[in-house]
Design a protein around this motif. Structure first.
Motif, short mmCIF file in Angstrom:
data_model
loop_
_atom_site.label_atom_id
_atom_site.label_comp_id
_atom_site.label_asym_id
_atom_site.label_seq_id
_atom_site.Cartn_x
_atom_site.Cartn_y
_atom_site.Cartn_z
N VAL A 35 77.20 -32.71 -15.08
CA VAL A 35 78.44 -32.00 -15.45
C VAL A 35 79.54 -32.20 -14.41
CG1 VAL A 35 77.22 -30.26 -16.79
CG2 VAL A 35 77.70 -29.82 -14.38
N GLY A 36 79.16 -32.56 -13.19
CA GLY A 36 80.17 -32.83 -12.16
C GLY A 36 80.63 -31.61 -11.40
N ARG A 37 80.76 -30.52 -12.15
CA ARG A 37 81.30 -29.29 -11.57
C ARG A 37 80.81 -28.11 -12.37
NH1 ARG A 37 87.49 -28.32 -9.77
NH2 ARG A 37 87.59 -26.06 -10.05
N VAL A 75 78.01 -27.94 0.83
CA VAL A 75 76.95 -27.10 0.27
C VAL A 75 75.66 -27.92 0.16
CG1 VAL A 75 76.17 -25.81 -1.75
CG2 VAL A 75 78.59 -25.73 -1.08
N LEU A 76 74.60 -27.43 0.79
CA LEU A 76 73.28 -28.00 0.53
C LEU A 76 72.74 -27.37 -0.73
CD1 LEU A 76 71.63 -28.03 4.09
CD2 LEU A 76 72.82 -29.89 2.91
N PRO A 86 59.77 -26.96 -3.37
CA PRO A 86 61.04 -26.39 -2.92
C PRO A 86 61.64 -27.25 -1.81
CG PRO A 86 59.24 -24.78 -2.80
CD PRO A 86 58.62 -26.10 -3.08
N GLY A 87 62.98 -27.35 -1.81
CA GLY A 87 63.63 -28.11 -0.76
C GLY A 87 65.08 -28.42 -1.11
N VAL A 88 65.77 -29.07 -0.16
CA VAL A 88 67.16 -29.45 -0.37
C VAL A 88 67.20 -30.74 -1.18
CG1 VAL A 88 69.34 -30.03 0.73
CG2 VAL A 88 67.82 -28.35 1.80
N ALA A 89 67.88 -30.70 -2.33
CA ALA A 89 67.86 -31.81 -3.26
C ALA A 89 69.08 -32.71 -3.14
CB ALA A 89 67.76 -31.28 -4.69
N GLY A 90 70.15 -32.19 -2.51
CA GLY A 90 71.36 -33.00 -2.40
C GLY A 90 72.52 -32.19 -1.87
N ILE A 112 81.24 -25.22 -7.98
CA ILE A 112 80.57 -26.16 -7.09
C ILE A 112 80.69 -27.55 -7.69
CG2 ILE A 112 78.30 -26.82 -6.18
CD1 ILE A 112 79.53 -24.35 -4.89
N GLY A 113 81.08 -28.53 -6.87
CA GLY A 113 81.21 -29.90 -7.35
C GLY A 113 80.12 -30.80 -6.80
N PHE A 114 79.63 -31.68 -7.65
CA PHE A 114 78.57 -32.61 -7.23
C PHE A 114 79.10 -33.59 -6.19
CE2 PHE A 114 76.33 -36.71 -7.77
CZ PHE A 114 75.04 -36.30 -7.48
#
Length: 161
Positions: free
Chosen positions: A21-23, A48-49, A58-62, A100-102
Motif C-alpha cells: 500500500v506504500g502508506r 521507524v523500525l 518476532p523481530g524487526v522486519a524492515g 507510516i510510509g514504507f
DNA sequence: GCCAACGTTGGC
DNA sequence: GCCAACGTTGGC
C-alpha cells in the motif's frame, strides 16, 4: 530526526502489506503512552523500525518513515468498529495517529533472539521485561545498531541465530 | 494454551 | 487515592 519502533502483528498487517500500500494510517492504538508518542513527539520523516509481534518469528522486519502529522484516528468514530470509542467525539478526539510510509524490507528480519543477544541493545525499551508498549522511542545508537545487525545478517556465510 | 507483566476499571 | 479484579499483550 527521531527514531521509533512500532509493533504490528503480521497476520493483521505486515511489512509486505505496507510495501504493497506504500502508506498506512496507524489505526487502533488505544494506549495513552503510545498515543502520546504519535501525537506529541513524532515528526514527518522520523525513522521507524517495523516490528512483527505475536508471530512465529518476532523481530524487526524492515524500515518505515513517519509520513504525516498527527490527526484523529478515524476508527474511534466508527460505530461497530472494534476500535470504536464512545467516550470520544470529533470535537474532542481521544486517539491520534500518524501515517507510516514504507521504506524497505530487510532481506532477513532481525529476530528478537538476535536483538537480545546484542549488548548494545541491553537498555532498549523493547527488550525490557514485560514491555508491552506498541510505539516506543529508540536512541540513535539503537537505530544504528539494529541496521548494522540487518546488514550483517545478510552477509553470505554469516551464521543465523 | 499458558502465564507473567502491565494497564484499566470501579468500588470504597 | 487505594487496590483488587479484570482484560490485554506478547513471548514461549
Amino acid at each position: 530526526m527521531r527514531h521509533w519502533l512500532m509493533k504490528s502483528e503480521p497476520d493483521v498487517f505486515s511489512i509486505d502489506d505496507l510495501a504493497r500500500v506504500g502508506r498506512e494510517p496507524w489505526t487502533g492504538v488505544r494506549n495513552y503512552q503510545a498515543r502520546n508518542h504519535m501525537r506529541d513527539d513524532m515528526r514527518v520523516g522520523d525513522g521507524v523500525l517495523f516490528y512483527h509481534s505475536s508471530c512465529a518469528e518476532p523481530g524487526v522486519a524492515g524500515i518505515a518513515r513517519v509520513a504525516s502529522a498527527p490527526y484523529p484516528d478515524p476508527t474511534q468514530f466508527e460505530r461497530g468498529s472494534e476500535y470504536f470509542d464512545a467516550r470520544s467525539s470529533r470535537a474532542q478526539p481521544r486517539w491520534m495517529l500518524v501515517d507510516i510510509g514504507f521504506e524497505r524490507k530487510f532481506a532477513r528480519p532481525v529476530t528478537l533472539a538476535c536483538l537480545r543477544a546484542e549488548p548494545r541493545l541491553a537498555d532498549c525499551a523493547l527488550l525490557r521485561r514485560g514491555n508491552r508498549l506498541s510505539v516506543l522511542p529508540l536512541t540513535r545508537a539503537h537505530w544504528d545498531t539494529v541496521l548494522a545487525l540487518a546488514r550483517s545478517s545478510n552477509k553470505p556465510g554469516t551464521s543465523q541465530p
